[in-house]
Each structure stands twice: as structure tokens, then as C-alpha cells.
Scaffold this motif. Structure first.
Motif, PDB file in Angstrom:
ATOM      1  N   UNK A 112    -130.062  71.186  -2.816  1.00  0.00           N
ATOM      2  CA  UNK A 112    -131.400  71.456  -2.280  1.00  0.00           C
ATOM      3  C   UNK A 112    -132.411  71.423  -3.416  1.00  0.00           C
ATOM      4  N   UNK A 113    -133.582  70.866  -3.157  1.00  0.00           N
ATOM      5  CA  UNK A 113    -134.688  70.937  -4.107  1.00  0.00           C
ATOM      6  C   UNK A 113    -135.956  71.267  -3.341  1.00  0.00           C
ATOM      7  N   UNK A 114    -136.695  72.244  -3.826  1.00  0.00           N
ATOM      8  CA  UNK A 114    -137.948  72.603  -3.164  1.00  0.00           C
ATOM      9  C   UNK A 114    -139.017  71.549  -3.377  1.00  0.00           C
ATOM     10  N   UNK A 115    -138.868  70.736  -4.430  1.00  0.00           N
ATOM     11  CA  UNK A 115    -139.867  69.701  -4.722  1.00  0.00           C
ATOM     12  C   UNK A 115    -139.269  68.672  -5.678  1.00  0.00           C
ATOM     13  N   UNK A 116    -138.625  67.619  -5.146  1.00  0.00           N
ATOM     14  CA  UNK A 116    -138.006  66.611  -6.006  1.00  0.00           C
ATOM     15  C   UNK A 116    -139.001  65.893  -6.910  1.00  0.00           C
ATOM     16  N   UNK A 117    -140.281  65.902  -6.554  1.00  0.00           N
ATOM     17  CA  UNK A 117    -141.271  65.186  -7.354  1.00  0.00           C
ATOM     18  C   UNK A 117    -141.496  65.831  -8.711  1.00  0.00           C
ATOM     19  N   UNK A 118    -140.974  67.053  -8.919  1.00  0.00           N
ATOM     20  CA  UNK A 118    -141.148  67.749 -10.192  1.00  0.00           C
ATOM     21  C   UNK A 118    -139.990  67.513 -11.162  1.00  0.00           C
ATOM     22  N   UNK A 121    -138.239  62.811 -14.678  1.00  0.00           N
ATOM     23  CA  UNK A 121    -138.564  61.385 -14.677  1.00  0.00           C
ATOM     24  C   UNK A 121    -139.031  60.877 -13.313  1.00  0.00           C
ATOM     25  N   UNK A 122    -139.393  61.777 -12.421  1.00  0.00           N
ATOM     26  CA  UNK A 122    -139.814  61.347 -11.087  1.00  0.00           C
ATOM     27  C   UNK A 122    -141.154  60.622 -11.162  1.00  0.00           C
ATOM     28  N   UNK A 123    -141.303  59.559 -10.375  1.00  0.00           N
ATOM     29  CA  UNK A 123    -142.585  58.861 -10.339  1.00  0.00           C
ATOM     30  C   UNK A 123    -143.443  59.410  -9.202  1.00  0.00           C
ATOM     31  N   UNK A 124    -144.651  58.933  -9.123  1.00  0.00           N
ATOM     32  CA  UNK A 124    -145.623  59.513  -8.191  1.00  0.00           C
ATOM     33  C   UNK A 124    -145.294  59.228  -6.733  1.00  0.00           C
ATOM     34  N   UNK A 125    -144.357  58.336  -6.448  1.00  0.00           N
ATOM     35  CA  UNK A 125    -144.007  58.023  -5.061  1.00  0.00           C
ATOM     36  C   UNK A 125    -142.973  58.979  -4.468  1.00  0.00           C
ATOM     37  N   UNK A 126    -142.326  59.808  -5.313  1.00  0.00           N
ATOM     38  CA  UNK A 126    -141.337  60.758  -4.797  1.00  0.00           C
ATOM     39  C   UNK A 126    -142.057  61.836  -3.993  1.00  0.00           C
ATOM     40  N   UNK A 127    -141.531  62.123  -2.819  1.00  0.00           N
ATOM     41  CA  UNK A 127    -142.191  63.076  -1.920  1.00  0.00           C
ATOM     42  C   UNK A 127    -142.051  64.509  -2.435  1.00  0.00           C
ATOM     43  N   UNK A 128    -143.150  65.229  -2.367  1.00  0.00           N
ATOM     44  CA  UNK A 128    -143.196  66.614  -2.866  1.00  0.00           C
ATOM     45  C   UNK A 128    -143.018  67.586  -1.710  1.00  0.00           C
ATOM     46  N   UNK A 232    -129.088  64.386 -15.785  1.00  0.00           N
ATOM     47  CA  UNK A 232    -129.630  63.546 -14.707  1.00  0.00           C
ATOM     48  C   UNK A 232    -130.424  64.385 -13.715  1.00  0.00           C
ATOM     49  N   UNK A 233    -131.238  63.733 -12.889  1.00  0.00           N
ATOM     50  CA  UNK A 233    -132.029  64.487 -11.900  1.00  0.00           C
ATOM     51  C   UNK A 233    -131.130  65.211 -10.907  1.00  0.00           C
ATOM     52  N   UNK A 234    -131.620  66.337 -10.414  1.00  0.00           N
ATOM     53  CA  UNK A 234    -130.844  67.131  -9.454  1.00  0.00           C
ATOM     54  C   UNK A 234    -130.578  66.357  -8.170  1.00  0.00           C
ATOM     55  N   UNK A 235    -131.560  65.598  -7.718  1.00  0.00           N
ATOM     56  CA  UNK A 235    -131.424  64.762  -6.521  1.00  0.00           C
ATOM     57  C   UNK A 235    -131.451  63.308  -6.987  1.00  0.00           C
ATOM     58  N   UNK A 236    -130.306  62.642  -7.015  1.00  0.00           N
ATOM     59  CA  UNK A 236    -130.247  61.301  -7.613  1.00  0.00           C
ATOM     60  C   UNK A 236    -131.160  60.271  -6.944  1.00  0.00           C
ATOM     61  N   UNK A 237    -131.310  60.343  -5.626  1.00  0.00           N
ATOM     62  CA  UNK A 237    -132.096  59.337  -4.907  1.00  0.00           C
ATOM     63  C   UNK A 237    -133.019  60.037  -3.905  1.00  0.00           C
TER      64      UNK A 237
END
Length: 251
Positions: A112-118, A121-128, A232-237
Motif C-alpha cells: 500500500x502507498x498513500x501517494x506513489x507520486x512521492x 524517482x516518480x515522474x509527474x504523471x504518477x497519480x497522487x 527500488x520504489x515501493x510500488x514498482x509500476x
């Protein structure tokens, strides 16, 4: 009630929250957990067992803390497999993002992530927006609190106003529902004593898997390399705006 301990940005831009990561192991044999952490050259602190759980706190909470670019999330999976037990991980970054993950032995139960955009290395298109609240039932069952699943799902699915509410507040509610040590939300106070939690002298300090002066030296030697190799990011994709045909300029 807010449990985070406010800090300030390096530029003096106002209050921010703390960053910390906890690996919560269903095992009341602290020595056994410490030995498993030694094997992956973990850097951080290990608290005495409490109500059947042993908590390891990564240093740094959001960085690489063990071999193989392992952050607290990867450490959680490794320890669950090594000890064939339930492990839950909670990671808070600047009190603007909460990540949860759980394993039973080698089986990952969900993330679970409350905000994957944070993510780093997340880009601006990742949903917050919160992702993974559907794993609430698996988290609750793993912690032995299956009856808390519905309330936990509501807590995880809530979109918080991060300008006024810290993610540590959400985590405090999660810990209460799962019957896990609430003092984890004050882990950002380390290396000082943890408010409402164990004193520093009661914690086992590991530096790249070693204790004492040797551990301090090994931690310093490993830290430079680990800083250059973040986990690596907590949520890979994570879901992205363009996955749904949304114009990112409208977000």
C-alpha cells in the motif's frame, strides 16, 4: 493527535514531518531476529520484543539499509522468508507518504502507498492517490486482527490533506487497529530515546550487521555506497495519468 516530530526543510521553508521505516516481525525472540538482520548486514536499531512482535528500525528510514539495495521493504521480505514468519513493514517519508507491506514466509500479501507520486524517482504523471487499500484484509489477518479489516480499508483509502494532517496520524490509527506498537510513529526521534517507546540503551544498534565500535565503522564504510544505490520504489509500476487517457496538464 499528531505523533510526528516536526523538523524543517534544509532551506528553512517551514515545518515538515519525520522520515522513518519499521520492520515489524512476528517473533518474540529478539536475538533470533537480530541474527537474521546480521546476515543481510542491516543498519539500524532493534527493539526488545513486545506482545509477540520485534521491531527493527532502519537507518535511514527511506534509504538502503542492507545488502542488495535493500530498504526496509526489501528487508521485511528477506526476514519473513528467513524466519518463515509474518512481517509487516511501515515506512513514512517526510510525513507526506505512508507505505505498508506484508509477508507470510516467502509469500507477499500486498503493498500500500498513500501517494506513489512521492517516490524518489516518480515522474509527474504518477497519480497522487492512495493505492493498495484493497490489501487491508490481508494486512489485518496477518496481524491477527481480521475483524479490523473494514475499518482499516477505510483508513487506508482516505485522501488526507497533507498540509494539515501528517501520515504518522494515519499510521497511528493503523497500528492501533492491528494491535502493533504505537510508539513506532515516534521513531524519527532516534538516535535519542523514543517517546512512549524503548530507551536508546535498550535497543540493539547494528551497523552493517555488526555491533559496537566495529558496527559504527562498518556503517560508515557502507553508508557512502548505499547512498549512491537507493532501494527500488515501493510500488514498482504505479498507475499513471496516461494509463487512463488523462491529460497530465489537467492534474
Amino acid at each position: 493527535m499528531t505523533y510526528a516530530i516536526p523538523g524543517s526543510t534544509p532551506e528553512g521553508g517551514g515545518p515538515i514531518g519525520e522520515t522513518y521505516g519499521a520492520v515489524i516481525v512476528r517473533d518474540d525472540d529478539t536475538a533470533r531476529v537480530v541474527e537474521a538482520l546480521r546476515g543481510i548486514r542491516f543498519t539500524g536499531w532493534v527493539a526488545p520484543a513486545e506482545s509477540g512482535w520485534t521491531v527493527a528500525l532502519g537507518d535511514p528510514g527511506d534509504g538502503t539499509v542492507a545488502t542488495g539495495r535493500s530498504g526496509v521493504i526489501e528487508v521485511g521480505g528477506a526476514i519473513a522468508a528467513a524466519l518463515d514468519t509474518v512481517v509487516l513493514v511501515a515506512r513514512v517519508v517526510l510525513d507526506r507518504q505512508l507505505v505498508l507491506a506484508a509477508w507470510r514466509g516467502r509469500d507477499e500479501l500486498g503493498r500500500y502507498s498513500s501517494d506513489p507520486s512521492r517516490e524518489r524517482d516518480a515522474d509527474r504523471d504518477v497519480l497522487a492517490e492512495p493505492l493498495g487499500a484493497e490489501h487491508a484484509a490481508a494486512f489485518a489477518e496477518a496481524a491477527g486482527r481480521a475483524d479490523a479489516a473494514d475499518e482499516l480499508a477505510d483508513v487506508l483509502g482516505e485522501e488526507l490533506d497533507t498540509d494539515s494532517v501528517y501520515e504518522s496520524e494515519r499510521l497511528a490509527r493503523v497500528l492501533d487497529l492491528l494491535g502493533l506498537p504505537r510508539w513506532i510513529v515516534a521513531a524519527g526521534s532516534l538516535p535519542r530515546d523514543i517517546p512512549t517507546g524503548p530507551r536508546r540503551r535498550d535497543l540493539v544498534r547494528l551497523g552493517a550487521g555488526a555491533t559496537g565500535a566495529s558496527g559504527a565503522m562498518q556503517a560508515r564504510a557502507a553508508s557512502a555506497t548505499r547512498r549512491r544505490m537507493p532501494p527500488p520504489p515501493a510500488i514498482p509500476d504505479p498507475p499513471r495519468a496516461d494509463d487512463f487517457g488523462i491529460d497530465p496538464w489537467l492534474l
